[in-house]
Design an enzyme around this catalytic site. Sequence first.
Site, PDB file in Angstrom:
ATOM      1  N   ASP A 248       0.825  -1.202   0.000  1.00  0.00           N
ATOM      2  CA  ASP A 248       0.000   0.000   0.000  1.00  0.00           C
ATOM      3  C   ASP A 248       0.863   1.258   0.000  1.00  0.00           C
ATOM      4  OD1 ASP A 248       0.735   0.619   2.673  1.00  0.00           O
ATOM      5  OD2 ASP A 248      -0.898  -0.605   3.465  1.00  0.00           O
ATOM      6  N   LYS A 270      -4.312   3.004  -1.153  1.00  0.00           N
ATOM      7  CA  LYS A 270      -5.554   3.770  -1.077  1.00  0.00           C
ATOM      8  C   LYS A 270      -5.247   5.164  -0.548  1.00  0.00           C
ATOM      9  CE  LYS A 270      -7.545   0.611   1.547  1.00  0.00           C
ATOM     10  NZ  LYS A 270      -6.761  -0.604   1.396  1.00  0.00           N
TER      11      LYS A 270
END
EC number: 2.1.1.107
Length: 464
Positions: A248, A270
């Site tokens: 991530d 994200k």
Amino acid sequence: MEFLPLFHNLRGSRVLVVGGGEIALRKSRLLADAGAVLRVVAPQIEDQLRELVQGSGGELMLRGYQEADLDGCTLIIAATDDEPLNAQVSSDAKRRCVPVNVVDAPALCSVIFPAIVDRSPLVIAVSSGGDAPVLARLIRAKLETWIPSTYGQLAGLAARFRAQVKGLYPDVQQRRAFWEEVFQGPIADRQLAGQGDEAERLLIEKVNGAPPYAPGEVYLVGAGPGDPDLLTFRALRLMQQADVVLYDRLVAPAILELCRRDAERIYVGKRRADHAVPQDQINQQLVDLAKQGKRVLRLKGGDPFIFGRGGEEIEELAAHGIPFQVVPGITAASGCAAYAGIPLTHRDYAQSVRFITGHLKNGTSDLPWQDLVGPSQTLVFYMGLIGLPIICEQLIKHGRAADTPAALIQQGTTSNQRVFTGTLADLPRMVAEHEVHAPTLVIVGEVVVLREKLKWFEGAQSQV
């Protein structure tokens, strides 16, 4: 090669140790661990050494050394600070052809003690031949970090099946190929993950001729707040053996570089209101990759179980029967605060700490504000930059003093770390003034005043 490495079975054998001080104690601990029966000779003997000798079923002789003390002994250790005495012990032992070690005197030794990595029954010895013992210890320390403690259990598992495998494969090449598959495949992975029963089941299947079915596995690993030195040994090992890596936005590039070079890398990061890959798709991707037999590394910034949605991911894995491991990481609150010189608790300032998500949902933050304004507590907000004006407004509105010390830590623990301190009321202005951006941790509480005294790590720039 001045010394030939050998491993000596001392279990039940009598070993003479001449000396009763700290050095003799250190050597005696090793000997006792190997099952030796200790005979210690010295005018004075430390209490801990006395207990060790008694525990080994050995004998204490509170007097000076005599040559007759060598009788019945298979190994001799001279561990005194009396050089003539050490030389005499060495001479007597060599004349009888009994192996002798004289501490810190390689020229008087017929055997030497290496630096040892003990993963019994797997034991690794490192020696410099007595020329550079500190270097040998440093190498041993590196090996300690590279070799998991569970390798001993893996060796023990193999030992239980060794005779059976030898009967099945009389040819040494076939046996070698069999064990190479075991030690480099899912059987070893299960054992090293602490799943001994499953590892044994798979090995039994393999021994019985059935190809052991083992789906791939998912490693849910916390990458910590940014500094690669904060990774755990287990995290590094799994990062090196994964076939594919899902990572991530919060995983620092320096940490990603520590993953296996030829592993496939998939970015699933994200950002607020911009999910590159929706969470349900990430969950499904983990399942699909594992069902292909791959070792999947799910690498998350911080700790996967603290605002990392790690629980959701392994719930999905459990529902599909996919094996997984969870490796905790140093969470941002702990790591960033430490590198900023801000203790999260301190008996003079804070007796409790709260980790809080500052992430807004539909433009609001539904938090128990009244609970957050109590005295003697530190508040740490994750993902709180966007909602910071609302957070500060609500805390002040519900009774937290506007002049409460507060800090912003951007990219904590990295060379780009920036720390800004002020008051609760100042925080929104400070964000705009210093162009602070994510990832940034927000700390609110009296402990922030300690930064000026305790700061030790400076990244790109900081300001009070």
